[in-house]
Design a protein around this motif. Structure first.
Motif, PDB file in Angstrom:
ATOM      1  N   ASN A 100       0.831  -1.198   0.000  1.00 11.24           N
ATOM      2  CA  ASN A 100       0.000   0.000   0.000  1.00 11.24           C
ATOM      3  C   ASN A 100       0.866   1.249   0.000  1.00 11.24           C
ATOM      4  O   ASN A 100       1.888   1.301   0.697  1.00 11.24           O
ATOM      5  N   THR A 101       0.453   2.242  -0.754  1.00  8.42           N
ATOM      6  CA  THR A 101       1.105   3.552  -0.738  1.00  8.42           C
ATOM      7  C   THR A 101       0.118   4.587  -0.212  1.00  8.42           C
ATOM      8  O   THR A 101      -1.096   4.371  -0.217  1.00  8.42           O
ATOM      9  N   ASN A 102       0.662   5.753   0.246  1.00  8.77           N
ATOM     10  CA  ASN A 102      -0.167   6.748   0.948  1.00  8.77           C
ATOM     11  C   ASN A 102      -0.914   6.084   2.103  1.00  8.77           C
ATOM     12  O   ASN A 102      -2.095   6.338   2.349  1.00  8.77           O
ATOM     13  N   ASP A 103      -0.206   5.223   2.817  1.00  6.32           N
ATOM     14  CA  ASP A 103      -0.794   4.400   3.866  1.00  6.32           C
ATOM     15  C   ASP A 103      -1.452   5.270   4.944  1.00  6.32           C
ATOM     16  O   ASP A 103      -0.802   6.136   5.534  1.00  6.32           O
ATOM     17  N   ILE A 104      -2.757   5.069   5.187  1.00  8.60           N
ATOM     18  CA  ILE A 104      -3.493   5.838   6.185  1.00  8.60           C
ATOM     19  C   ILE A 104      -3.352   5.154   7.538  1.00  8.60           C
ATOM     20  O   ILE A 104      -3.800   4.028   7.723  1.00  8.60           O
ATOM     21  N   GLN A 105      -2.710   5.850   8.493  1.00 12.69           N
ATOM     22  CA  GLN A 105      -2.523   5.313   9.829  1.00 12.69           C
ATOM     23  C   GLN A 105      -2.710   6.419  10.866  1.00 12.69           C
ATOM     24  O   GLN A 105      -2.525   7.602  10.569  1.00 12.69           O
ATOM     25  N   GLN A 106      -3.044   6.000  12.079  1.00 13.14           N
ATOM     26  CA  GLN A 106      -3.145   6.960  13.176  1.00 13.14           C
ATOM     27  C   GLN A 106      -1.763   7.194  13.773  1.00 13.14           C
ATOM     28  O   GLN A 106      -1.016   6.253  14.001  1.00 13.14           O
ATOM     29  N   PHE A 107      -1.455   8.456  14.029  1.00 14.04           N
ATOM     30  CA  PHE A 107      -0.155   8.819  14.601  1.00 14.04           C
ATOM     31  C   PHE A 107      -0.392   9.755  15.787  1.00 14.04           C
ATOM     32  O   PHE A 107      -1.205  10.677  15.710  1.00 14.04           O
ATOM     33  N   THR A 108       0.316   9.503  16.881  1.00 16.64           N
ATOM     34  CA  THR A 108       0.157  10.295  18.110  1.00 16.64           C
ATOM     35  C   THR A 108       1.372  11.187  18.316  1.00 16.64           C
ATOM     36  O   THR A 108       2.520  10.712  18.263  1.00 16.64           O
ATOM     37  N   THR A 109       1.133  12.470  18.541  1.00 17.88           N
ATOM     38  CA  THR A 109       2.181  13.450  18.814  1.00 17.88           C
ATOM     39  C   THR A 109       1.970  14.029  20.200  1.00 17.88           C
ATOM     40  O   THR A 109       0.843  14.398  20.560  1.00 17.88           O
ATOM     41  N   PHE A 110       3.059  14.132  20.978  1.00 19.51           N
ATOM     42  CA  PHE A 110       2.949  14.657  22.340  1.00 19.51           C
ATOM     43  C   PHE A 110       3.363  16.128  22.381  1.00 19.51           C
ATOM     44  O   PHE A 110       4.364  16.536  21.788  1.00 19.51           O
ATOM     45  N   TYR A 111       2.579  16.949  23.100  1.00 17.45           N
ATOM     46  CA  TYR A 111       2.855  18.383  23.266  1.00 17.45           C
ATOM     47  C   TYR A 111       2.880  18.722  24.765  1.00 17.45           C
ATOM     48  O   TYR A 111       1.975  18.311  25.510  1.00 17.45           O
ATOM     49  N   ASP A 112       3.910  19.494  25.170  1.00 16.90           N
ATOM     50  CA  ASP A 112       3.901  20.022  26.545  1.00 16.90           C
ATOM     51  C   ASP A 112       2.699  20.923  26.751  1.00 16.90           C
ATOM     52  O   ASP A 112       2.053  20.898  27.805  1.00 16.90           O
ATOM     53  N   SER A 113       2.414  21.723  25.731  1.00 18.45           N
ATOM     54  CA  SER A 113       1.202  22.547  25.751  1.00 18.45           C
ATOM     55  C   SER A 113       0.707  22.671  24.320  1.00 18.45           C
ATOM     56  O   SER A 113       1.500  22.748  23.374  1.00 18.45           O
ATOM     57  N   LEU A 114      -0.606  22.675  24.161  1.00 16.87           N
ATOM     58  CA  LEU A 114      -1.221  22.722  22.841  1.00 16.87           C
ATOM     59  C   LEU A 114      -2.346  23.739  22.859  1.00 16.87           C
ATOM     60  O   LEU A 114      -3.258  23.670  23.693  1.00 16.87           O
ATOM     61  N   VAL A 115      -2.288  24.705  21.919  1.00 10.93           N
ATOM     62  CA  VAL A 115      -3.322  25.727  21.809  1.00 10.93           C
ATOM     63  C   VAL A 115      -4.332  25.277  20.766  1.00 10.93           C
ATOM     64  O   VAL A 115      -3.983  25.049  19.606  1.00 10.93           O
ATOM     65  N   VAL A 116      -5.574  25.126  21.185  1.00 14.57           N
ATOM     66  CA  VAL A 116      -6.650  24.707  20.296  1.00 14.57           C
ATOM     67  C   VAL A 116      -7.678  25.828  20.239  1.00 14.57           C
ATOM     68  O   VAL A 116      -8.433  26.041  21.200  1.00 14.57           O
ATOM     69  N   ASN A 117      -7.674  26.564  19.142  1.00  9.02           N
ATOM     70  CA  ASN A 117      -8.645  27.652  18.947  1.00  9.02           C
ATOM     71  C   ASN A 117      -8.745  28.581  20.144  1.00  9.02           C
ATOM     72  O   ASN A 117      -9.819  28.890  20.653  1.00  9.02           O
ATOM     73  N   GLY A 118      -7.584  29.008  20.624  1.00  8.61           N
ATOM     74  CA  GLY A 118      -7.546  29.981  21.696  1.00  8.61           C
ATOM     75  C   GLY A 118      -7.507  29.412  23.094  1.00  8.61           C
ATOM     76  O   GLY A 118      -7.356  30.164  24.058  1.00  8.61           O
ATOM     77  N   VAL A 119      -7.642  28.101  23.251  1.00  4.79           N
ATOM     78  CA  VAL A 119      -7.586  27.467  24.570  1.00  4.79           C
ATOM     79  C   VAL A 119      -6.316  26.638  24.661  1.00  4.79           C
ATOM     80  O   VAL A 119      -5.993  25.870  23.751  1.00  4.79           O
TER      81      VAL A 119
END
Length: 841
Positions: free
Chosen positions: A620-639
């Motif tokens: 398979n190419t362009n393989d669709i998989q879930q990937f997890t990234t860790f953030y010390d802090s993450l801003v989501v739409n102002g929060v």
């Protein structure tokens, strides 16, 4: 080590069935069954072959629409042949001789009508549990005791080449990108939540499950793993009949009602079924260690439990009208619903230390959370089929429409116990709509007896719309959050055309089925930053099959498939029910492309044993998989959220999987039979900028069934699925087993059964790991799976057969549960009272 495993298992299968091998040439018995009064052919009459002097048949078949039959794989000897059909007297032909593996032609068998109308009839016919065909494998669960009172997932666990984890996630030859169909047609309910949909279809509604690992050009190219088609029961016999099924247990309850009415050329089928998974509590822990740029180490320990319930119901109405000898019209409408609800309490301890091990902070908190999902689907279809005087020539026109509505909502609030930090929380509501329209035209033209051409076109329009409404906790009150409130719409159109041909060459030495499908896709999404270009995909397919005598065959196949991202993959909704572990979709996903190769071997033995070996290679190419990234802090739409693992789907490089599937069925005695399926594969993921990751996995199951006589039987089923390494950790292993018994009374019209699943352990432990460049996480769940249950089934009905109408039904042999996208199925011989059902999810 993998090679040793495969060699050992192949040897084991060979030894198990060696005693049944008969190298002598096999012959055939053929003929034609005709109505003695009208001289019309009798289609679907039962032809049975007995060894002369025996009272039990050892082989048999149903006649085709022209009344013809051929029973092959017959050793030399003397036999008795019988022909039966409802409303006719049995015809018996004694002393049929088969010599030197030759074909013995009986000629015409005349069936005389019974002198009086039948008041009531019960049909009992045994269908093989697993059937191997040139383009598919078919699993028939009629005699599946341990799935009685269960749902579709319980049956899928037993299907060769399929693996199911404890959460109901399904893989076909190790690939989770599967195109699921109901009666050959798509449904929007699968796009909302596949796991919920499969746990809402009662096992009592399912007639068979088709597994198609190398679909031909006639099928949609969607699904790099292949196609799983769930065929629901319906009835084709005259009169009124139906069934009632009820089950109750410690973890699940369900029931279904089926009614079939058929008079002359018109038939109606209606059904309703409902089910509920009772409340279960699952303890869980999560331990995550992370490091920031200042070399500070943070440990987040979460411990709690969650309660979970699930419910659903399905209903359907099917109408069939045989307008004339060559014209059939079928219409159906179904309404389906399922939902789940979960809530839990989690204790959290977040501790941070510096590089010297000195404590910087230690925050303790408690989190209350809940989530709720509801989905509905209305499916409508209309199918016109026209046959011609030339056998095999037909035209199919199919229209299907599926309307889906679903809502997901979640809530969470964190209260700190040892720090002067205000409580925080968020409430989400995500309503959505899904509409899919399909229009297809298919034409089959037999050029000669050994050469057939198929062609057709299809339009597939899919529209998804949803809104995200978010409230956040401020000063103890939930207020609307405009930054996290938005809408998302997705519109996809697929224009497809195909051409395929089937032929035999070299005096029927080799059967060939080749085709090419062209699919052009346009996509529009109105989410900010989303730009998906139009694309065209050519999907060739090829199957080469050779029969090695009458009892074994070998085939090799190739097909190109595509996995388009579905609703859950694309939806940008942020699930923040746990602010330390956030999930979201990705509207920018590209389609995944797969090239699949398969080599298969199948052999049947005289005493009923069967072995099937399938080796495969997938890239398979362009393989669709879930990937997890860790953030010390993450801003989501102002929060701003701290210590966050963000999980999202991406196109990550390529993936290669190779493996082998071994299936065997052996009747040890007349009363004892054993089936086993073993699956071994290695998956290698290649992601740009990272090392390739290879993980080996296997699945082994065994089914043992014993018939005590007097319509009492018992079954044991055990399944083991190993853990597997992936790009960011390991998936958990899974052990499952159950025991079941069934007793039939009242001339097999009424049955009751008992089941027990994992009776000696209340929980099944699930340990998984996830890691990245700056974090490491271990998740442990205790999943309650032990259950005890009882199931009841009653079949009713009066069947009326009128022989003078048979010439008007000459060409109604195809199972109209299948759309023009699926080849005609071989007609099974269902129990008269057990038929029922119709379209579900």
């Amino acid at each position: 080590m993998k090679a040793i495993y495969i060699l050992f298992l192949f040897t084991f299968f060979t030894v198990c069935v060696q005693a049944q091998v008969n190298p002598a040439a096999k012959g055939k018995i053929s003929g034609k069954v005709t109505d003695a009064a009208t001289k019309q052919p009798v289609d679907y009459a039962t032809v049975s072959v007995y060894k002369q002097g025996s009272t039990s048949p050892f082989n048999g078949i149903s006649t085709d629409p022209k009344g013809r039959f051929t029973v092959d794989n017959i050793p030399d000897g003397e036999y008795k042949v019988t022909a039966d059909f409802l409303g006719y007297q049995r015809s018996i032909i004694e002393h049929v001789i088969v010599k030197n593996g030759a074909s013995t032609v009986i000629g015409e068998i005349l069936l005389a009508p019974v002198p009086h109308q039948l008041k009531g009839v019960t049909i009992v016919a045994k269908t093989p549990t697993v059937e191997n065909r040139i383009d598919k494998m078919v699993y028939n669960p009629q005699n599946d005791l341990s799935a009685q009172g269960g749902v579709a997932i319980d049956i899928l666990k037993k299907v060769p080449q399929i693996t199911v984890d404890i959460d109901g996630n399904v893989e076909l030859q190790g690939n989770s990108n599967i195109r699921f169909l109901i009666n050959g047609k798509p449904s929007s309910i699968f796009g909302a939540s596949l796991a919920d949909a499969l746990q809402s279809i009662p096992a009592s509604q399912i007639k068979s499950i088709e597994v198609i690992t190398s679909p031909g050009a006639k099928y949609d190219a969607a699904g790099t793993g292949g196609i799983v088609n769930i065929i629901l029961k319906d009835s084709r016999v005259e009169g009124v009949n139906g069934s009632v099924n009820l089950s109750a247990g410690t973890r699940r309850e369900n029931g279904s009602f089926n009614l079939n009415v058929r008079k002359g050329n018109f038939g109606v089928n209606a059904f309703f079924s409902g089910n509920a998974q009772l409340n279960s509590n699952s303890p869980n822990t999560r331990n995550r260690t992370s490091t920031d740029s200042a070399h500070n180490t943070t440990t987040l320990f979460q411990q709690g439990s969650s309660n979970f319930t699930r419910n659903g119901y399905e209903s359907g109405l099917n109408l069939t009208w045989n307008i004339s000898k060559h014209d059939d019209l079928t219409g159906s409408i179904g309404f389906n619903h399922f939902g789940n609800h979960g809530n839990g309490i989690t204790n959290q301890d977040q501790r941070q230390v510096n590089a010297l091990g000195e404590e910087i902070s230690d925050f303790k908190s408690i989190r209350n959370s809940s989530s709720k999902f509801n989905g509905t689907s209305t499916d409508v279809s209309l199918n016109y089929k026209k046959t011609f005087e030339k056998e095999g020539q037909e035209l199919n026109v199919l229209y299907t429409e599926s309307f889906g509505r679903n809502t997901f909502s979640s809530f969470q609030q964190q209260d700190y116990l040892n720090a002067d930090i205000p409580s925080s929380g968020i409430s989400n509501n995500n309503p959505g709509k899904d509409r899919e329209t399909n229009i297809s035209v298919d034409y089959t033209h037999p050029v000669s007896k050994s050469f057939t051409i198929e062609t057709g076109a299809k339009l597939d329009f899919n529209n998804i719309n949803n809104n995200i409404i978010t409230d956040t906790l401020q000063d103890g009150v939930f207020v609307p959050n405009a930054n996290q409130t938005y809408g998302f719409s997705y519109h996809r159109k697929i224009y497809a055309y195909y051409l395929s041909a089937t032929t035999s060459v070299f005096n029927n030495f080799l059967d060939i089925k080749a085709g090419l499908r062209d699919e052009y896709t346009t996509t529009k999404a109105d989410f900010e930053g989303t730009n998906i270009p139009n694309y065209n995909i050519l999907a060739p397919s090829l199957v080469l099959s050779h029969k090695l005598g009458n009892s074994q065959s070998i085939k090799i196949s190739y097909t190109r498939r595509v996995q388009r991202p579905d609703y859950g993959d694309l939806n940008p909704f942020l699930n923040i029910s746990d602010p330390h572990n956030i999930n979201t979709g990705n509207p920018n996903l590209k389609p995944e492309l797969g090239n699949n190769f398969e080599l298969g071997y199948n052999k049947s033995f005289d005493k009923g044993a069967n072995i099937n070996i399938a080796a495969f290679y997938r890239h398979n190419t362009n393989d669709i998989q879930q990937f997890t990234t860790f953030y010390d802090s993450l801003v989501v739409n102002g929060v701003t959220y701290s210590q966050v693992s963000l999980s999202q789907r991406y196109n990550l490089g390529s993936q290669t999987r190779e493996g082998i599937n071994l299936y065997g069925s052996v009747p040890i005695t007349d009363k004892l039979s054993v089936r086993s399926n073993m699956f071994f594969s290695a998956r290698t993921s290649n992601n740009p900028g990272s090392k390739s990751v290879t993980g080996f996995s296997y699945r082994i199951n065994m089914n043992v069934q014993y018939n005590f006589g007097h319509d009492l039987s018992a079954e044991f089923f055990g399944n083991y699925r190993s853990s597997q390494k992936d790009i960011q950790g390991t998936d958990p292993k899974f052990v499952f087993y159950n025991i079941a018994m069934r007793k039939m009374i009242l001339n097999k019209k009424f049955s009751f059964g008992l089941t027990a699943s994992n009776p000696f352990a209340n929980f099944v432990g699930q340990r998984s790991t996830t890691f990245g460049s700056n974090f490491n996480q271990v998740n442990i769940r205790q999943v309650p799976i032990r259950s005890f249950g009882i199931s009841l089934s009653y079949k009713f009905g009066k069947l009326d057969f009128k022989k003078d109408d048979r010439d008007n039904r000459d060409n109604k042999d195809d199972d109209t549960n299948n759309s023009p996208d699926t080849p005609p199925l071989e007609k099974p011989k269902d129990n008269a009272g057990s038929n029922g059902g119709g379209k579900s999810k």
